[in-house]
Design an enzyme around this catalytic site. Structure first.
Site, PDB file in Angstrom:
ATOM      1  N   PHE A   1      39.897  30.021  46.504  1.00  0.00           N
ATOM      2  CA  PHE A   1      40.850  29.233  45.799  1.00  0.00           C
ATOM      3  C   PHE A   1      42.173  29.880  45.894  1.00  0.00           C
ATOM      4  CE2 PHE A   1      43.296  27.839  42.081  1.00  0.00           C
ATOM      5  CZ  PHE A   1      43.288  26.409  42.257  1.00  0.00           C
TER       6      PHE A   1
ATOM      7  N   ASP B   1      44.431  38.164  47.518  1.00  0.00           N
ATOM      8  CA  ASP B   1      44.799  37.496  46.425  1.00  0.00           C
ATOM      9  C   ASP B   1      43.906  38.222  45.150  1.00  0.00           C
ATOM     10  OD1 ASP B   1      44.960  35.578  44.429  1.00  0.00           O
ATOM     11  OD2 ASP B   1      44.542  33.978  45.561  1.00  0.00           O
TER      12      ASP B   1
ATOM     13  N   LYS C   1      48.091  35.673  36.472  1.00  0.00           N
ATOM     14  CA  LYS C   1      47.295  35.485  35.260  1.00  0.00           C
ATOM     15  C   LYS C   1      47.312  36.752  34.407  1.00  0.00           C
ATOM     16  CE  LYS C   1      43.732  32.458  37.409  1.00  0.00           C
ATOM     17  NZ  LYS C   1      43.574  31.382  36.321  1.00  0.00           N
TER      18      LYS C   1
END
Ligand SMILES: Cc1ncc(COP(=O)(O)O)c(C=O)c1O
Length: 401
Positions: free
Chosen positions: A135, A222, A251
């Site tokens: 994702f 990532d 995040k």
């Protein structure tokens, strides 16, 4: 659950399956809804609220910044960008950072870096290796890199130039790229988050690093969800003793203030020149202050060691409760990024935990995910298990609907 008036949103686009509560405030690892009900926060705004809520050092620092400057523009130098870039490069061993506002934006920057890396070498149709169940976000390019047909459905034509491979299988990666001169990069999460808490093995990470060196590909990791201390190291790939060439972050970097970054090593740091990339809000003084203060407080409070200790405690407690229980496939993950995989879809556990005063998520249909604030205490970890265990056990003995 009863629907609360405050939680309905008739004018907001219907893009999320929301629980019928609205949170009003928080303190540490606790949050309260608009009806005054308290919850233990096992989700941390999906791995975002690194320092929990209303942190006594972060909040005054942000208040101070608000009174000085929220936004200027990238027309000018932003001293906070240099301060945060310096810190991120020290912690990662990389050399330069670009700032944006979200994870998908950081990943877009990484994808652009990889394509331009190829073009600069004379590769006109660069291809990037990506992974099953990955994702990377919901922009057209990042959803094309994402390995989940549900997220891609309805948004074709997808961006081309991706080669998809399974996790942890170096031979599959070699086969998929054999004789292909257009490959420019390998792009993956060290621990897949949305895909169900699926870790890349350390040995595999080393093999991919060696292959990228041998073939002159960029290794792009990532770390949007698994980075910023979540696993007990600053970045999850550091457990394998390797360094990527490109590392998107977001995040937890700003403890709740929107922020993204792509950090690059020598092979990728000078690919972009003026005019190649940019974003209005990226690197604004407020976000930079949030990033700098988050890291400062994490260092001051020795949070990495704390995450390792509390994470190991939580994982051991979950294993004691669930391992060997019919219907539980595995408890996995590292630090405070843990998943409990059941043998059946278990979305309803989200609602039941919420009713019982615990926030968490269910991802990849059957994986209960815990990504709490990194300040979670041992007592709070025990409380998570005490609330969750009876819910899971009761769920597993219910007849199929
Ligand atoms: C690994 C990873 N990359 C990228 C993203 C996208 O980040 P954002 O939602 O900030 O665009 C996420 C979000 O969950 C993620 O977990």
């Amino acid at each position: 659950m009863s629907a609360h008036a405050e939680a309905t949103s008739p004018h907001v686009m219907n893009t999320y399956g929301r629980l019928p509560i609205a949170l009003s405030h928080g303190q540490g690892c606790r949050v309260w809804d608009t009806n005054g009900k308290a919850y233990l926060d096992g989700l941390g705004g999906i791995a975002v609220n690194t320092l929990g809520h209303n942190h006594p050092e972060l909040v005054p620092a942000l208040q101070d910044q608000l009174t000085k400057l929220i936004h200027s523009s990238n027309y000018y130098h932003v001293p906070g960008q240099e301060a945060l870039a310096k810190k991120l490069t020290e912690l990662s061993g990389l050399t330069n950072a670009f700032f944006c506002c979200t994870g998908l934006e950081a990943n877009e920057a990484a994808l652009k870096l990889a394509r331009k890396f190829g073009h600069d070498k004379g590769i006109e149709r660069p291809e990037i290796v990506v992974y099953e169940r990955a994702f990377h976000g919901r922009s057209i390019a990042t959803l094309s890199a994402t390995g989940n047909p549900k997220i891609q459905a309805g948004f074709g034509p997808l961006v081309e130039g991706f080669i998809r491979v399974p996790l942890n299988d170096i031979e599959a990666l070699q086969r998929a790229t054999e004789g292909n001169p257009n490959v420019v990069a390998v792009f993956f999460e060290t621990i897949q988050g949305e895909g169900g808490i699926n870790p890349m093995r350390n040995e595999y990470l080393k093999q991919v690093r060696a292959l990228c060196d041998q073939k002159d590909w960029l290794m792009m990791i990532d770390e949007v969800q698994c980075g910023m201390g979540r696993t007990g190291k600053w970045f999850a790939h550091q457990w394998a003793g390797i360094k990527p060439d490109v590392m998107p972050l977001a995040k937890g970097l700003g403890s709740g203030v929107p922020i993204g970054a792509v950090v690059a090593g020598p092979k990728a740091a000078n690919i972009f020149g003026p005019g190649n990339h940019g974003t209005t809000f990226g690197g604004n003084p407020l976000a930079m202050r949030a990033g700098v203060e988050t890291i400062r407080i994490m260092e001051e409070q020795n949070l990495l060691a704390h995450v390792e200790k509390v994470g190991a405690h939580l994982k051991a407690a979950l294993e004691r409760e669930f391992k060997g229980l019919a219907g539980v496939k595995e408890v996995r993950g590292a630090g405070l990024m843990l998943g409990i995989e059941l043998d059946r879809p278990c979305g309803v556990i989200l609602n039941r935990a919420c009713d019982a005063g615990l926030l968490l998520s269910v991802t990849a249909d059957s994986v209960i995910r815990l990504v709490p604030p990194l300040i979670l205490s041992i007592a709070e970890a025990d409380e998570i298990v005490a609330i969750l265990a009876p819910i899971v056990k009761a769920f597993l003995v219910e007849p199929a609907p």
